[in-house]
Design an enzyme around this catalytic site. Structure first.
Site, PDB file in Angstrom:
ATOM      1  N   HIS A 257       7.856   4.323  -1.516  1.00 36.81           N
ATOM      2  CA  HIS A 257       8.763   4.996  -2.443  1.00 36.81           C
ATOM      3  C   HIS A 257       9.236   6.329  -1.859  1.00 36.81           C
ATOM      4  O   HIS A 257      10.261   6.853  -2.274  1.00 36.81           O
ATOM      5  CB  HIS A 257       8.074   5.248  -3.784  1.00 36.81           C
ATOM      6  CG  HIS A 257       7.711   3.996  -4.519  1.00 36.81           C
ATOM      7  ND1 HIS A 257       6.569   3.278  -4.256  1.00 36.81           N
ATOM      8  CD2 HIS A 257       8.363   3.320  -5.504  1.00 36.81           C
ATOM      9  CE1 HIS A 257       6.516   2.224  -5.047  1.00 36.81           C
ATOM     10  NE2 HIS A 257       7.589   2.220  -5.813  1.00 36.81           N
ATOM     11  N   ASP A 331      12.710  -5.442  -2.228  1.00 41.16           N
ATOM     12  CA  ASP A 331      12.044  -4.433  -3.040  1.00 41.16           C
ATOM     13  C   ASP A 331      13.138  -3.476  -3.508  1.00 41.16           C
ATOM     14  O   ASP A 331      14.293  -3.547  -3.049  1.00 41.16           O
ATOM     15  CB  ASP A 331      10.971  -3.713  -2.216  1.00 41.16           C
ATOM     16  CG  ASP A 331       9.851  -3.150  -3.094  1.00 41.16           C
ATOM     17  OD1 ASP A 331      10.071  -2.996  -4.311  1.00 41.16           O
ATOM     18  OD2 ASP A 331       8.762  -2.861  -2.548  1.00 41.16           O
TER      19      ASP A 331
END
Length: 1003
Positions: A257, A331
């Site tokens: 992230h 993702d």
């Protein structure tokens, strides 16, 4: 637009015409294919076109044809932009305002996006938004959710299941599949088609900041087995499972992230280890794969090139080498590992060109569609390539029931998502996960409670409420708190067993590591004491412990949840045995798949009603009856406990100690149980003597006690005596002979302070002459027998029995009961004269006595005769709580066995639990009460004839049913403030609660 609308209308008319024809042709077959469609392995006898059938689904050929027609027709009716829109699954929230909802509606209406992945919010809000969004979409939207440990990963008011790391310790794959089924049902109830799980990363790096507890462990086979089981559960419910994060995020030290993690393994290693779970899941019909943003030099030669946009990774390896034909997701494209590499739109195009089907969490859908459109027009994206993904998406939508999609029914939605089965499964999961690493000299489970002095010390900053509360239900456990180590040891010096609980926050991604002071404290305690350590945290926390030598018992509980704490206490005392195995290695001694089994003892454990075939909703009605009793002034408060199959499934306390402003009743509140004393203390002692052949059913009263030898009671057999079939009077108010006509204690018998011959304490500032106990027995011996031999309940029976037991053993009944029964059972709140150990504020008062003792009776026995015996009567005097009473009743249910102790033989129990005079109209067993023979009696009329128990004058009841394996305990102080009118009995509160218990049975 008008022509376009006509084309769509014609399309749907054509589709439903074909569907109707198919239904006419084969109604039975088509009826069997309903939502949710079970996703499973291909069945060879059906004609499946595997070039299109990426999801392996059981279906007849005509259903396949029906699906293919729908997919082709819808695809052919779409514009280019509509086709491109299907590639996007956009982030949606149900906790944001109208502007966010408007933005999503805009993407649906104007850009024809294919789906939504919901993040934070609540279930009802999400359901309402889903219905609104679906109504706005020409082609129904895919709805996805990250629900790795349940919907609560993203949504409030939903259920949290154990982390994957905890599941990694479980050895029963059917149990993992059962969890998948339950999670799948919840997703389906909320209108979700994709659960973006399970995580199949093999966590070989303890320092992994983002996977860790989300992984099943470090062994590829263990990970694969659990992933397959969970996947099967999801897909049994028609929910698409998504294996992630390909090609493997387990050995990274960067959160994707925030940045691009690097995986430095060789391709051979990746194929052997990281790809293994994917291969196994693909064999079993995996629906979809999520590709991670990783830098994998052995797979992609371009430096720092994210795997999610690598053609080599997505197409050549995942599609071709592994043969995966299902849907492929990126993702989230807003993650820094991807967004730092390319700009919004560009990253979407690159991901599609790499071979992904669905672009997740795009940061700029309009720009991405524009770039994709340009690439299509420039022949960079071919029609064949676009059709391949879009038709695959449409096919999955058809399989999910999108041709007949209905709005989510929001009625009882939150209740449905939090049904009682969740808790039952949660207990089962943790019972199977707990892992014992050390058990030196069989310190686990703790046995022989009569010789144990147990302390508990907490380490860590997490809560420990349920652990301590449950420990105390098993034994007298003292919580010791002290930061100074030397002072701590001073406090621990009188304990021979110390339980150390390491408690950390159970919130995701919180630190689980020991700090230096915590390590020092653990080391100090274990080196200086006989210690059991329980780790309510990620097993990796134990990497900080360098030497395990001094720890005698060590349990990994994995999480600090309420259920984990309760079940851990159960394991420590033997209500369950350990079954779990380590999912990761924490030392050279404790490697993956290590775990010791411990002994399970025959003691009460804890579970939910559904765990033992009962209905929580029905048992929940007990609250209404309890409140009825309290508001009707039938009793100021009460405790109710229900156990079945060795598990306490209901234990609640209601009301207050009195009707005025007073402490609330809790589970440790002590009640004067009145005549329950007969079966809780006196009868077990008598059964022990029976077992030792000191008495039998024919032993006469004259043989038992010499004072009866020359009386009309000498020939009364033991069996008749304890069956209340001996013609004895019901009772005599012995106290009346010791008070004046005005009700004042006579100085002949009483003193206001303890003196040499007046030390039998009756109440505060009231002491009876010591020889009066002999007088009571003498009065009974000289009393007249009733003229007719018939059932008559009499307190004399147990007054006599107490006198006999004490003379035979040379010990008082309170000492005997404590030594041979209460202490070994761990019944630490059961005793005569509780004020010797407990404060009055924890004891329910029984009456404001205006006729004998002239004071509030609190902590002293209510029964006047027992009070005159110094509070130690054979017929009354015991104080207890519901949990302790349940232990004794469970011991009876197990025919004399509990916790590894054998108090008397099974034959002895059977002899005493026999109704010898039922034919004569006497329902009683030997000491036990039994169900009524006619309409009225002590039970609801629903208990089996093998059931047994007793009731008490103060508003108590204890009953056990061997046939249904039920224990029921009801304790109250209905006699407060005045024992006169028994409204509790008149309103059948105890019996009605028992009726609910039997109505709750589901097996």
């Amino acid at each position: 637009m008008k022509n376009k609308g006509i084309r769509i209308s014609v399309l749907y008319v054509l589709f439903f015409f074909i569907a109707a024809c198919a239904l006419q042709k084969d109604k039975t077959v088509i009826k069997s294919i309903h939502k949710p469609t079970r996703i499973g392995a291909v069945v060879d006898e059906f004609d499946i076109d595997n070039s299109l059938d990426d999801v392996r689904i059981v279906e007849p050929a005509n259903v396949f044809n029906q699906r293919k027609i729908w997919v082709d027709s819808v695809y052919n009716s779409m514009s280019l932009d509509e086709k491109l829109g299907q590639l996007f699954m956009v982030a949606a929230y149900s906790n944001k305002g109208a502007s966010h909802s408007y933005a999503i509606q805009n993407l649906i209406s104007n850009y024809k996006i294919g789906g939504l992945i919901f993040f934070q919010g609540g279930p009802l809000r999400q359901a309402n938004l889903t219905n609104s969004y679906q109504a706005s979409s020409k082609i129904p939207l895919f709805i996805g959710n990250d629900a790795e440990w349940g919907l609560s990963m993203r949504l409030d008011s939903t259920y949290t299941y154990p982390w994957n790391m905890t599941l990694g310790a479980i050895q029963d794959m059917k149990l993992i599949e059962k969890l998948g089924n339950q999670m799948g049902k919840q997703s389906a109830r909320l209108g979700i088609q994709f659960n973006f799980g399970p995580v199949v990363d093999i966590n070989t790096n303890p320092n992994n900041p983002i996977i860790g507890f989300r992984s099943f462990g470090e062994d590829k086979i263990n990970v694969a087995n659990r992933a397959v089981a969970l996947m099967k559960g999801f897909q049994n419910q028609g929910i698409y499972a998504t294996a992630k994060h390909f090609p493997g995020h387990g050995d990274t030290e960067t959160d994707s992230h925030k940045g691009l993690p690097t995986v430095n393994f060789s391709k051979e290693r990746l194929e052997e280890v990281e790809f293994y779970p994917y291969r196994e899941m693909i064999k079993e019909g995996l629906s979809s794969v999520m590709v991670a943003h990783l830098n994998v030099p052995s797979l992609e030669s371009r430096p720092n090139y994210p795997s999610s946009i690598s053609y080599e990774v997505v197409t050549n390896i995942l599609k071709k080498d592994l043969g995966f034909k299902g849907l492929i997701f990126t993702d989230a494209l807003n993650m820094k590992a991807a967004s730092n590499y390319k700009n919004p739109g560009e990253i979407d195009l690159a991901a599609f060109l790499a071979g992904n089907d669905i672009l997740l969490f795009s940061e700029d859908v309009p720009l991405a569609i524009a770039l994709l459109r340009n690439a299509y027009n420039d022949k960079v994206i071919t029609e064949k390539r676009l059709a391949f993904s879009v038709k695959k998406i449409l096919k999955y939508k058809y399989i999910a029931g999108f041709s007949k999609l209905k709005p989510i029914d929001t009625t009882n939605l939150v209740q449905d998502l939090n049904d009682f089965q969740n808790d039952a499964l949660q207990y089962e999961l943790f019972e199977n996960a707990l892992t014992v690493l050390k058990n030196k000299e069989a310190i686990l489970p703790i046995k022989n409670l009569e010789s144990k002095q147990i302390a508990y010390v907490k380490i860590g900053d997490g809560n420990n409420i349920d652990f301590v509360k449950t420990l105390k239900k098993y034994a007298d456990v003292t919580v010791v708190e002290e930061d100074n180590l030397d002072a701590l040891q001073q406090k621990l010096r009188n304990f021979n067993t110390v339980i150390v609980g390491y408690h950390k926050s159970d919130a995701p991604w919180k630190s689980y590591s020991f700090n230096n002071s915590e390590l020092a404290k653990l080391d100090f305690i274990t080196r200086n004491n006989n210690a059991i350590g329980t780790v309510f945290a990620n097993p990796y926390s134990l990497l900080d412990v360098r030497d395990f030598t001094a720890i005698n018992g060590l349990i990994v509980s994995y999480q600090n949840s309420a259920v984990a704490q309760k079940v851990s206490a159960e394991l420590i005392f033997g209500a369950i045995g350990s079954k779990g195995k380590l999912p990761v290695t924490i030392s050279s001694e404790f490697k993956t798949n290590f775990g010791l089994e411990t002994e399970k003892l025959d003691i009460l454990g804890f579970a939910t009603p559904e765990s033992v075939g009962m209905n929580s909703a029905v048992l929940g009605k007990i609250t209404d009856l309890a409140q009825k009793a309290i508001s009707g002034k039938m009793a100021p408060g009460m405790q109710v406990l229900v156990a079945r199959k060795g598990k306490v499934v209901y234990q609640k306390s209601f009301g207050n100690l009195t009707y005025s402003n007073s402490p609330m009743v809790n589970d440790t509140t002590l009640y004067d149980v009145a005549s329950l004393t007969k079966i809780l203390a006196t009868l077990p002692n008598a059964m022990l003597q029976y077992d030792r052949k000191n008495i039998d059913m024919t032993t006469t009263l004259g043989q038992m006690l010499s004072i009866f030898q020359d009386t009309d009671k000498a020939a009364i057999p033991f069996k008749d005596l304890l069956s209340h079939y001996a013609r004895l009077k019901a009772w005599i108010p012995f106290y009346r002979a010791t008070i004046s006509s005005k009700g004042d204690p006579l100085t002949t018998y009483y003193r206001t302070s303890s003196q040499l011959d007046f030390s039998t304490k009756v109440a505060d500032n009231l002491y009876l002459r010591n020889d009066y106990q002999d007088t009571i027995v003498k009065i009974i011996a000289e009393s007249k027998l009733m003229p007719e031999k018939k059932y008559r309940y009499s307190d004399f029976t147990f007054i006599i029995l107490k006198n006999y037991i004490e003379k035979l053993t040379g010990q008082s009944l309170d000492v005997l009961s404590d030594e041979i029964l209460f202490k070994p059972l761990g019944a630490n709140h059961t005793m005569y004269n509780p004020l010797k150990k407990f404060n009055k504020n924890g004891i329910a008062p029984t009456e404001i006595d205006t006729y004998y003792r002239h004071q509030l009776i609190q902590g002293y026995v209510h029964d006047m005769g027992a009070a005159m015996e110094g509070g130690v009567g054979g017929h009354a005097g015991i104080f207890s709580n519901s949990m302790d009473v349940a232990k004794i009743m469970q011991m009876y249910l197990q025919k004399g066995s509990y916790g590894g102790h054998h108090y008397f033989s099974e034959k002895t129990f059977d002899d005493f639990n026999t109704c010898y005079f039922c034919m004569e109209g006497n329902r009683r067993g030997v000491g036990f009460d039994k169900p009524q023979l006619g309409e009225s009696g002590p039970t609801c009329g629903c208990a089996s004839m093998t059931s047994f128990g007793h009731t008490g004058f103060t508003g108590t009841m204890a009953w056990a049913d061997p046939e249904k394996e039920i224990v029921y305990v009801f304790l109250s102080n209905r006699t407060y403030p005045d024992s006169g009118t028994n409204k509790l009995s008149r309103e059948n509160i105890r019996e009605d609660i028992q009726q609910l218990i039997y109505e709750s049975l589901q097996d």
